[in-house]
Design a protein around this motif. Structure first.
Motif, PDB file in Angstrom:
ATOM      1  N   SER A 104       0.817  -1.215   0.000  1.00  0.00           N
ATOM      2  CA  SER A 104       0.000   0.000   0.000  1.00  0.00           C
ATOM      3  C   SER A 104       0.849   1.262   0.000  1.00  0.00           C
ATOM      4  O   SER A 104       0.556   2.227  -0.720  1.00  0.00           O
ATOM      5  CB  SER A 104      -0.941  -0.005   1.210  1.00  0.00           C
ATOM      6  N   ILE A 105       1.909   1.280   0.809  1.00  0.00           N
ATOM      7  CA  ILE A 105       2.780   2.456   0.862  1.00  0.00           C
ATOM      8  C   ILE A 105       3.444   2.694  -0.489  1.00  0.00           C
ATOM      9  O   ILE A 105       3.534   3.837  -0.967  1.00  0.00           O
ATOM     10  CB  ILE A 105       3.832   2.300   1.974  1.00  0.00           C
ATOM     11  N   HIS A 106       3.874   1.632  -1.143  1.00  0.00           N
ATOM     12  CA  HIS A 106       4.546   1.818  -2.431  1.00  0.00           C
ATOM     13  C   HIS A 106       3.566   2.140  -3.556  1.00  0.00           C
ATOM     14  O   HIS A 106       3.952   2.800  -4.532  1.00  0.00           O
ATOM     15  CB  HIS A 106       5.411   0.595  -2.761  1.00  0.00           C
ATOM     16  N   VAL A 107       2.330   1.729  -3.450  1.00  0.00           N
ATOM     17  CA  VAL A 107       1.322   2.198  -4.397  1.00  0.00           C
ATOM     18  C   VAL A 107       1.142   3.708  -4.246  1.00  0.00           C
ATOM     19  O   VAL A 107       1.090   4.441  -5.239  1.00  0.00           O
ATOM     20  CB  VAL A 107      -0.014   1.457  -4.182  1.00  0.00           C
ATOM     21  N   LEU A 108       1.082   4.194  -3.002  1.00  0.00           N
ATOM     22  CA  LEU A 108       0.984   5.633  -2.772  1.00  0.00           C
ATOM     23  C   LEU A 108       2.214   6.359  -3.313  1.00  0.00           C
ATOM     24  O   LEU A 108       2.099   7.434  -3.922  1.00  0.00           O
ATOM     25  CB  LEU A 108       0.822   5.919  -1.277  1.00  0.00           C
ATOM     26  N   LYS A 109       3.392   5.782  -3.102  1.00  0.00           N
ATOM     27  CA  LYS A 109       4.626   6.408  -3.596  1.00  0.00           C
ATOM     28  C   LYS A 109       4.625   6.480  -5.121  1.00  0.00           C
ATOM     29  O   LYS A 109       5.034   7.496  -5.708  1.00  0.00           O
ATOM     30  CB  LYS A 109       5.847   5.627  -3.115  1.00  0.00           C
ATOM     31  N   TYR A 110       4.187   5.422  -5.756  1.00  0.00           N
ATOM     32  CA  TYR A 110       4.135   5.408  -7.220  1.00  0.00           C
ATOM     33  C   TYR A 110       3.238   6.534  -7.727  1.00  0.00           C
ATOM     34  O   TYR A 110       3.610   7.284  -8.642  1.00  0.00           O
ATOM     35  CB  TYR A 110       3.618   4.054  -7.698  1.00  0.00           C
ATOM     36  N   ILE A 111       2.054   6.664  -7.134  1.00  0.00           N
ATOM     37  CA  ILE A 111       1.116   7.702  -7.572  1.00  0.00           C
ATOM     38  C   ILE A 111       1.683   9.086  -7.274  1.00  0.00           C
ATOM     39  O   ILE A 111       1.564  10.013  -8.081  1.00  0.00           O
ATOM     40  CB  ILE A 111      -0.252   7.504  -6.897  1.00  0.00           C
ATOM     41  N   GLN A 112       2.340   9.243  -6.112  1.00  0.00           N
ATOM     42  CA  GLN A 112       2.936  10.538  -5.772  1.00  0.00           C
ATOM     43  C   GLN A 112       4.018  10.917  -6.782  1.00  0.00           C
ATOM     44  O   GLN A 112       4.116  12.073  -7.206  1.00  0.00           O
ATOM     45  CB  GLN A 112       3.521  10.488  -4.368  1.00  0.00           C
ATOM     46  N   GLU A 113       4.824   9.959  -7.183  1.00  0.00           N
ATOM     47  CA  GLU A 113       5.880  10.232  -8.168  1.00  0.00           C
ATOM     48  C   GLU A 113       5.298  10.657  -9.513  1.00  0.00           C
ATOM     49  O   GLU A 113       5.841  11.522 -10.200  1.00  0.00           O
ATOM     50  CB  GLU A 113       6.757   8.987  -8.343  1.00  0.00           C
ATOM     51  N   LYS A 114       4.190  10.051  -9.880  1.00  0.00           N
ATOM     52  CA  LYS A 114       3.544  10.381 -11.162  1.00  0.00           C
ATOM     53  C   LYS A 114       2.741  11.673 -11.083  1.00  0.00           C
ATOM     54  O   LYS A 114       2.451  12.281 -12.109  1.00  0.00           O
ATOM     55  CB  LYS A 114       2.613   9.238 -11.570  1.00  0.00           C
ATOM     56  N   LYS A 115       2.365  12.068  -9.877  1.00  0.00           N
ATOM     57  CA  LYS A 115       1.458  13.200  -9.621  1.00  0.00           C
ATOM     58  C   LYS A 115       0.045  12.883 -10.091  1.00  0.00           C
ATOM     59  O   LYS A 115      -0.897  12.908  -9.307  1.00  0.00           O
ATOM     60  CB  LYS A 115       1.980  14.497 -10.240  1.00  0.00           C
ATOM     61  N   LYS A 116      -0.122  12.601 -11.363  1.00  0.00           N
ATOM     62  CA  LYS A 116      -1.387  12.093 -11.890  1.00  0.00           C
ATOM     63  C   LYS A 116      -1.049  10.988 -12.875  1.00  0.00           C
ATOM     64  O   LYS A 116      -0.133  11.129 -13.680  1.00  0.00           O
ATOM     65  CB  LYS A 116      -2.197  13.185 -12.586  1.00  0.00           C
TER      66      LYS A 116
END
Length: 364
Positions: free
Chosen positions: A31-43
């Protein structure tokens, strides 16, 4: 078998967290790395997310390939309100998701736990993480209110699996208060996935505790009391999804005391003129141009901040049209930007950015 559209559905096919926050368990890490992935992409588009997320997890974690549907990797976080998805299928972090991840990376897990609690408070059906469900209620407001009412005996596993997940309207809750049972409400076979994936996840991270029955964990009991002790039971249900902003405002009125004198002070300070445009004249009331006081950072956000939102510096005067626009317009970007500039000293002093303000008013 088709999904029962009036049952409390669990999102995805697993827990969102499966151990105390900060521990590197399988689902916590995912879950944390899914959030990190989305944060890195912004959208990121949902299609790109589904193409890339498994490879990202393999590169970033000890994730092992499995047959899980990629959408199940984000649905629990969508259900919880740490991410959102637009009508054009763009996924991004919510304000709370961004702050949760920020404090998680700082190791401030107590703050993270409170963000989970606060986002549970926002979670509702219908929910984009459980799209087929047609209920119109706040499931965790109901759950926590019942846990407060049943402080001594708690809620049983049998009740959670066989009864609670079929509660659908105010009359059901009134029945429970009368009979301490939901045996009489219409239901199907016992449904255990909400219990297995959602309730037990809350035990794993320490929001609930499991003894013979289920209770609110001691270290978060006061926060739960603040959120639910004074809420009316009717506020857990709604009939029109477009009213959710107003419902949140009504909920804030029940939770947090406000000083009506501050509204009068703000109007006087602003010269009874609309701060979006001083030329917005309305009508004379009590000898002055009629305006309404508005909390720029909404009071329903108080649970996420340590500073007091019922502050005259957080209140601006608006004409009735601008006040309705800031609550109900499809696109609030322009009016929020104007109000932010007017209130910039308070915002900057409390480290609230314009982008954060825009996210607070995303009511969908």
């Amino acid at each position: 078998m088709p999904t029962n559209q009036y049952r409390w559905q669990a999102p995805g096919n697993a827990k969102v967290f499966d151990a105390p926050l900060g521990q590197g368990s399988y689902m916590n890490t995912r879950s944390i790395h899914v959030l990190k992935y989305i944060q890195e992409k912004k959208k990121v588009s949902q299609s790109m997310f589904e193409r890339e997320i498994k490879a990202y997890l393999q590169d970033s974690t000890e994730y092992e390939k499995n047959k899980s549907t990629p959408a199940h990797f984000f649905r629990p976080l969508l259900f919880l309100g740490f991410i959102k998805i637009s009508s054009s299928k763009l996924i991004e972090l919510t304000l709370e998701g961004d702050k949760f991840l920020h404090f998680y990376e700082l190791g401030e897990y107590v703050k993270c736990k409170k963000y989970v609690l606060n986002q549970l408070d926002n979670t509702k059906y219908p929910n984009l993480g459980t799209q087929k469900i047609k209920l119109q209620l706040f499931p965790f407001r109901i759950l926590f209110k019942l846990l407060l009412l049943e402080k001594e005996r708690g809620l049983s596993k049998e009740f959670l699996i066989k009864q609670l997940v079929y509660l659908r309207e105010y009359d059901d809750l009134a029945l429970y208060l009368k009979e301490k049972s939901l045996e009489k409400i219409q239901k199907e076979l016992p449904y255990d996935k909400f219990y297995t994936w959602v309730i037990n996840s809350l035990v794993d991270i320490g929001i609930l505790k499991k003894e013979k029955n289920y209770f609110v964990a001691e270290d978060i009991y006061e926060e739960v009391e603040v959120l639910y002790k004074n809420l009316s039971l009717e506020s857990f249900f709604f009939n029109d999804d477009t009213l959710l902003c107003q419902l949140d405002d009504n909920t804030a009125h029940e939770r947090y005391k406000r000083d009506a004198r501050l509204i009068l002070q703000a109007k006087s300070r602003d010269g009874y003129s609309c701060k979006v445009d001083k030329n917005h004249e309305t009508f004379v009331s009590k000898g002055y141009n009629y305006v309404e006081g508005h909390h720029v950072i909404p009071m329903f956000q108080q649970k996420n901040y340590r500073f007091d939102l019922d502050d005259v510096e957080n209140i601006v005067s608006l004409c009735p049209t601008c006040h309705r626009e800031i609550h109900s317009a499809d696109d609030k970007t322009e009016i929020l930007s104007k109000v932010y500039r007017v209130n910039s000293a308070f915002m900057i002093a409390n480290s609230v950015t314009l982008d954060e303000l825009h996210k607070m008013y995303n009511c969908s």
